[in-house]
Structures are given as structure tokens and as C-alpha cells.
Design an enzyme around this catalytic site. Sequence first.
Site, short mmCIF file in Angstrom:
data_model
loop_
_atom_site.label_atom_id
_atom_site.label_comp_id
_atom_site.label_asym_id
_atom_site.label_seq_id
_atom_site.Cartn_x
_atom_site.Cartn_y
_atom_site.Cartn_z
N PHE A 82 1.20 5.08 1.01
CA PHE A 82 0.65 6.06 1.95
C PHE A 82 1.22 7.42 1.62
CE2 PHE A 82 0.41 2.01 4.03
CZ PHE A 82 -0.74 2.06 4.83
N THR A 116 0.85 -1.19 0.00
CA THR A 116 0.00 0.00 0.00
C THR A 116 0.88 1.23 0.00
OG1 THR A 116 -1.83 -1.13 1.06
CG2 THR A 116 -1.78 1.25 1.31
#
Length: 572
Positions: free
Chosen positions: A178, A176
Site C-alpha cells: 500500500f 499487498t
Amino acid sequence: MRVAIQGTHGSFSEAAARRRWPGLETLPCREAKDVVAAVRDGRAEAGCLPIENSLIGSVTTTYDLLEEAFGDGALRLTHEILYPVHHTLMAAPGATLESIKRVLSHPVALGQCREWLARHLPDVELVSAWDTAGSAEIVAQEGNPALAAVAARHAADTHGLVPLAERIEDDPSNQTRFLTFTRSDAAALPPAKGGATRYKTSVIVLIDHKPGMLALTLQAFGVRGVNLMALQSRPERSAPWTYRFYVDVDGSTTDPRLAEALEEVEALAARVVVLGSYEAWIEGSRLSAPPPTPAHYTKKPDVPLVDRKRAPEGTRVEVRHVVFGGEAPVLIAGPCSVESEAMILETADAIAKTGGDMLRGGAYKPRTSPYDFQGLGVKGLRYLADARERTGLPVVTEVLSWEEVAVVAHFADMLQIGARNMQNFTLLRAASRSGKPILLKRGAGATIEEWLMAAEYILAEGNPNVVLCERGIRTFERATRHTLDLNAVVLVRQRTHLPVIVDPSHAAGLRSLVVPLGLGSLAAGACGLLVEVHPDPDRAMSDGAQSLDLPMFAELVRRVYPGKEPRSRLAV
Ligand code: PEP
Ligand code: MN
């Protein structure tokens, strides 16, 4: 330092923020908008939000916050963090896979484990919760063996749960992205440890609904060599069927190219919000080499870049294995236009067998009349590339406009700037930025000084590989198409270190003059020739009158290399 995160302690957001700054304190927030509020009102110095997952794509709740959160300029992005995400299915002690009836987690996490859950727990109910670590906490509080949570492995230890299955994400590369942000007036956050710093910039663009507006906006980046990293669109909630575009590009707004591109985008768009230039996470990112600084931002050099004084021994330009300015003259041959696949393959075979060094052929043709054959376009480029694969001959072909530089550069080994475009400065710059060697023809009405300054544009833009080509100038004489200016060949060699070749075909316009003019050009110091060759010149779709047939080309090769066998380059 205190960083607001979405989720509770043990969440992936917390782990990601700690990957960048190991010792930080976190302020858990329930929703993404609470993270923004915490930074805006000073309860946290920075915020960290997930923006994108490699398996399921954009985190739309974050995207949808950005315009409102950053629109007034009070916040700015500071860092990007990539975090590998591995999920564990966990439950209270005593639970087994068979006892599980409901699985809780953040919907994004459930999405990343969809295949595993469907395969191993096809009948369970999937329940969305606000956070992965928060789901583990609920499962621990309930103590019910029918409940399980999907969260990071360490959340099991934190909450006294047992892992039932680990690494259940649908692809082991799952990660992921961020983004962190601060108030715009805050001091800079501590930089990442070690290594070179690279930046990305994110902007939101709202454009009018007009044909070509999105392409125009994106071109502002592309033509300046700024790499587009991501493009996302989200619906404008209060205006159905209109969209906001989120654009991520390589580089920082302090880079002159990007600053100039943004200026253009701001002029074109209905609204632009610059979310910030932030430190990119280098490892695993697909960052490209930063573009060179544009020529018009650099100081005028005391001695022009084309000047012979800069390389008195002369510059060599390499196109694959072919060297311009080396010991042997380079013979470039081929039809004026690529007319069909069979025709270019047949001609290329013959040229390779006879001893040509490179293949030419126009796919985009600059014709005097718009009703004449304009070339096969990208199909012609593909046929040229096929001919190169068959014969090993590197390919040079003309590019007519800056919009087509990328596609021509994709197929060709060398880009030809034709006589009509010698002073098309936008094209010269774009061609230079392609990084491919450039064959710069002299304009029919261009002075030597103008020709050299056109070459200076290409060099100043960062590409040193330019070959000049004299192809005849317009004089009062009408018996020939143009007048070959051998003065220029000799003089230009004295003035510049760049290699110079001659195109006797376009200079003469008559095939019977081509061989003698070619030999004269080599005697005058040209380091190569470009000649038009057609298997059946009288049926050529363009420039047949000046095209050599195959026996005439063989004659040229024999006279350039007297007493030598034709050099065969055919792989077979
Ligand atoms: C060509 O090489 O086919 C051509 C159009 O040349 P020029 O630009 O010299 O006229
Ligand atoms: Mn031609």
C-alpha cells in the site's frame, strides 16, 4: 489523524493503514479516486491505496489515477506499507460449502483465491463487489445460505458470519503493498517506530517513441548505483500504443545520486512526475545497500587518497585468495585474447600447474584496426569463469566501456582498465562502483601524475582496491613496442600506497625480452607480473609476438621462485 481508505471498515486497506499507525481514524471511500478527492479537499489528512499484490501484480486502477492525482504537485507519497493478506470464505450461519452458489468479493481478492475457488467451488458464480469487507456486509444483510464472501477473518466476526474456510489465498506468502499520501503542504506524518529509516522514490516517466529511449532513461539510475525496484507500464488512454512508465527506485530525492539521475531523466523525457520519496517498509522489502556518495560531491581531501602518507605500510589488495602487496609476488598469466573455450581451458590448466596465481584473457579487445579480432565478448567471459571453476585461478579481464562494466563484473574477479582507457573517467567511475578490485594500466602516453590521478578517481568513487600496472610508454625507440619505465615503478611506490605490478609483455612486444624484464621489475620493487602466455604463440589471434609459450612461462616461474617446485593449484 484521519486516513481515507478504499473500502469500508474491516477492509485490508484499513488494516494496512493501522499496521503503520495503530490508533488512526479511517474515512471509508467507495473508489480509489474518492480517496484522492478526500485528501485533496481536506476531509482526510492522508490517503492509503493498494498499489501491488505479490500474487497478481499491479493494482492498475491505482496506477491509472496517479498521473492525474499527483501531476500538479499538490500531493506527495509518504509511506509504504506491506500487509500480509489472508482470505477467509464466510457465509451466514447455517450455510455450508455445498449450499454456496455465489461468492462476492473485490476482484483483486477473488484473483488471489482463484485456484482455491476453482478446486473447491468449481460451479459457483464469482461476483465482483467494490470491497472485501463490503461483500461480507452484503452477505450478512441478505442472510441467504447460497451467498458467501471472501474477506479478512475479522470481517466474519464484525458481521456475524461464520468462516467456512480460512487462508484460501493461492500462496501463503500473499501480501499487498500500500502507499500513503498527503497534500504536499501538509506537515510530515509521524514516522514509523524504531529502526533505521529507508526511502523509496516513485516517478512517472513519459518518453518519446525513439529507439533506446527507455534504456537511456533507466541507465540514468543504473550508472549512478541507484537500484531500480520496479518498472510498470500502462497504456496512455488517449494515444493508443504509447505508454507511461512507473519507476520505483531505492533512495530519496535528497540523495545526491538519485537527484542527479532524476535531473538527467527530466532532461531526456517528454514528461516526468515525481510522486514522492516515501518511507519504505523495511521488513520483507528487497532494499539494497545505499550507494556511496559520488566522488564529485565530496570535498577535496587535503591529502590525495592515493598518497603514500595515507597508508605508509602499503595497501594489500585481495582478489579471492590472491594478495597483491603481500609477501609473495603475484603472477598473472594468460593469452592476450580468449580465442575459444578449449584454448582458454587448456591454457588455464597449464598456468595453474606451472604455478601462476591468476588467469588473464581479453574478451573485449581494444584493437588498433576495427577489422581485427575484437574478442568473443560475453561468451569469452563465460569461458574465463569456467576456467576459474576448473583451476581455482581468479580471473582478470579488460572492460572497455562503462556500459559493459556490469556484465564483466558479473563474471570476472578483477576488472582491467587498459592503457587506452586510463583517462576514461566515466569508465573509471563505473568500474569503481562495481565493487570489484581494479587493475589500472598506465596509458602509453600518460605521466605518473596522470596515472595516479586516474587511480584517485577510482578511490574517490568509493572503491579502495586498485592495483597499478606499468606496461611501457611510447618513446622514440621503435625496436621495441614500448619502453618499460622502471623509473615509474620505483617512483610510484614511493608516492602511493597502492600495489604496483609490471606487464613486460606489452612493454617489450617481443617474447625474448619478457622474462629478463619481468625479473628486473620484481627486483625494482614490483609486487607482481602480468604476462601473456599462449600454447601456440605463432598462431595467436592477437599479440603472438610478445606471448610466452608454456615452456617459457615455466622458465619465468622457476626464475621467480628458484629452487621451488611448481605450485599446483589444480583441484584434481
Ligand atoms: C592487454 O592486456 O591485452 C592490453 C590490451 O593491454 P594494454 O591496455 O596495456 O595495451
Ligand atoms: Mn595483449
